[in-house]
Design an enzyme around this catalytic site. Structure first.
Site, short mmCIF file in Angstrom:
data_model
loop_
_atom_site.label_atom_id
_atom_site.label_comp_id
_atom_site.label_asym_id
_atom_site.label_seq_id
_atom_site.Cartn_x
_atom_site.Cartn_y
_atom_site.Cartn_z
N ASP A 1 35.06 44.70 44.63
CA ASP A 1 34.15 45.84 44.49
C ASP A 1 33.40 45.94 43.16
OD1 ASP A 1 35.79 46.14 46.66
OD2 ASP A 1 36.30 48.21 46.29
N GLU B 1 49.53 45.48 43.68
CA GLU B 1 48.20 45.16 44.21
C GLU B 1 47.58 44.03 43.36
OE1 GLU B 1 45.69 48.58 44.16
OE2 GLU B 1 44.19 47.71 45.49
C1 2M8 Z 1 39.56 47.49 47.79
O1 2M8 Z 1 38.36 48.03 48.33
C2 2M8 Z 1 38.32 49.37 48.86
C3 2M8 Z 1 36.98 49.50 49.55
O2 2M8 Z 1 36.91 48.58 50.62
C4 2M8 Z 1 38.48 50.42 47.78
O3 2M8 Z 1 38.38 50.11 46.59
O4 2M8 Z 1 38.73 51.57 48.13
C5 2M8 Z 1 39.29 45.98 47.55
O5 2M8 Z 1 40.32 45.43 46.75
C6 2M8 Z 1 39.18 45.25 48.88
O6 2M8 Z 1 39.11 43.86 48.68
C7 2M8 Z 1 40.35 45.58 49.81
O7 2M8 Z 1 40.11 45.03 51.06
C8 2M8 Z 1 40.59 47.09 49.94
C9 2M8 Z 1 41.87 47.43 50.69
O8 2M8 Z 1 42.95 46.72 50.17
O9 2M8 Z 1 40.66 47.70 48.65
#
Ligand code: 2M8
Length: 423
Positions: free
Chosen positions: A168, A396
């Site tokens: 992101d 994470e």
């Molecule tokens: C993160 O992205 C989400 C939006 O999609 C967020 O920040 O809320 C990123 O690390 C993405 O790669 C990942 O798929 C998602 C859920 O783990 O979180």
């Protein structure tokens, strides 16, 4: 190690299982995410091949009529716990959408690769449940969407939002976002900050732009032929995964006895790999992103620019390996593979995709090292993943210098992919 890892990873994946899919993490991410599900299935296949198939089946069944696989499939009961949620997207009002509530954006296409690995874990169970017969046409439609709606003259697929890269707040997106005058300043909900430290997450300024772009895309019915979109980028990892997934589709087609389609998928993979050449940066020794609006390459070393190592017969394999092992990513000397160049002024040890090391990209690099004949480096990386995951309750992401946990804990793809490499 394997038995301990199996028990601990199974616990995390049980806790995050919601009957037909796995959430990335119970608090921070209460829905089903697209590329997470594919990574999670790769680990789940060692616990229950059937459950791994169900994980992918449930994501594939949220496919839109135009072939896209949505970034998020929402659990509407948790709408208040994540922003933007189902209420924001109101996908039910968009003609091309599926019957379930989803986001309109997409994520990197790692799904065919996951489907193949899940099939190979238990071919008999896969045949019995006609898993490939169900998944293959949906995967073909997904790749067709990328080719017909997202691919421009360069032959590469473009992303229309930073979330679509899965990385992101990568420094790649700094200049394109700064060039945008539009943003949202009031009412930027941040339920994420209840579950993670603000210094580990994207900033409010970034969120304002993220929400503006998502709202604008939604208001255009998620129409990709809208040439005025203020954010259009080509990302190396997104396209490398697409090419790698075309190779997986070739293997799936061959298993299904369709050799003509297998040959076509291999040709598609070659074309994408060839097109990736235009993102190669000789000076940096890695691939970079291109801003389609300014035409400029975003000249940063990020882990995304190393992911093309997954492609066989790549002209730049040696140069990429050198970059991976050198001072910028310091393979073997720091924790996993940093998401951004350790020597760059934009490097940040804690903030999300601007430096911390992630387990999904470490898994991709480990796979690539193994496939390119560097088994001992791949094993060392796998061992680091297991030990960091077990020591810190499946974080994470981690600080590359200290290995300290960042973001949320009990994170599903950390558990799934560490388990995969410990077997
Ligand atoms: C993160 O992205 C989400 C939006 O999609 C967020 O920040 O809320 C990123 O690390 C993405 O790669 C990942 O798929 C998602 C859920 O783990 O979180």
């Amino acid at each position: 190690m394997t038995a301990t890892m199996r028990a601990a990873a199974t616990r995390v994946l049980e806790r995050n299982w919601r009957g037909t899919y796995t959430v990335p993490a119970g608090g921070l991410y209460p829905h089903q995410w697209s590329w997470d599900s594919a990574f999670i299935a790769v680990g789940l296949r060692h616990i229950s091949p059937r459950r791994a198939q169900i994980e992918l089946d449930s994501l594939l069944s949220a496919q839109w009529h135009d072939g896209r696989l949505p970034q998020i499939v929402f659990n509407r009961e948790r709408d208040d716990d994540y922003s933007p949620g189902g209420d924001f997207w109101r996908s039910e009002t968009i003609p091309e959408s599926s019957a379930v509530s989803t986001a309109g954006l997409v994520q990197p296409p790692n799904h065919a690769l996951a489907v193949l690995l899940v099939h190979e874990a238990d071919p008999a169970e896969s045949r019995r449940r006609r898993f490939l017969q169900r998944a293959y046409p949906r995967l073909v439609a997904w790749h067709h969407y990328l080719r017909s709606r997202r691919t421009g003259p360069s032959g590469l697929a473009r992303i229309v939002h930073p979330w679509e890269s899965g990385m992101d707040n990568s420094p790649y997106w700094d200049a394109p976002l700064a060039a945008m005058t539009e943003t949202i300043v009031d009412d930027v909900p941040r339920p994420d900050l209840q579950h993670a430290d603000a210094s580990h997450r994207p900033s409010n300024a970034e969120y304002g732009k993220y929400l503006y772009l998502a709202g604008r895309y939604r208001d255009h019915d998620c129409d990709d032929l809208d040439a005025l979109s203020p954010y259009q980028l080509e990302d190396p990892a997104f396209n490398a995964l697409w090419a790698r997934s075309e190779l997986a589709l070739a293997d799936i087609a061959a298993v299904l006895g369709d050799d003509a389609s297998a040959a076509e998928h291999r040709e598609n993979a070659e074309q994408i790999a060839h097109a990736l050449e235009s993102l190669w940066d000789e000076g940096l020794g890695c691939f970079v992103a291109r801003d389609l609006l300014s035409g400029r390459l975003q000249r940063f070393r990020t882990v995304s620019g190393l992911v093309p190592l997954l492609l066989p017969d790549l002209a730049h394999t040696d140069a990429l390996l050198q970059t991976l092992r050198g001072e910028h990513f310091a393979l073997g000397q720091v924790a996993l593979v940093p998401s951004h160049d350790l020597t760059a002024p934009t490097f940040d040890t804690a903030r999300y995709w601007r430096g911390p090391s992630w387990f999904n990209t470490a898994w991709l690099v480990a796979e690539a090292l193994d496939e390119r004949g560097h088994g001992s480096e791949a094993r060392a990386l796998a061992e680091q993943m297991s030990s960091l995951a077990l020591t810190h309750d499946f974080p994470e992401y981690v600080d590359p210098h200290t290995g300290a946990p960042r973001g949320t804990l009990d994170f599903s793809w950390t558990a799934a992919l560490s388990l995969d490499l410990s077997i």
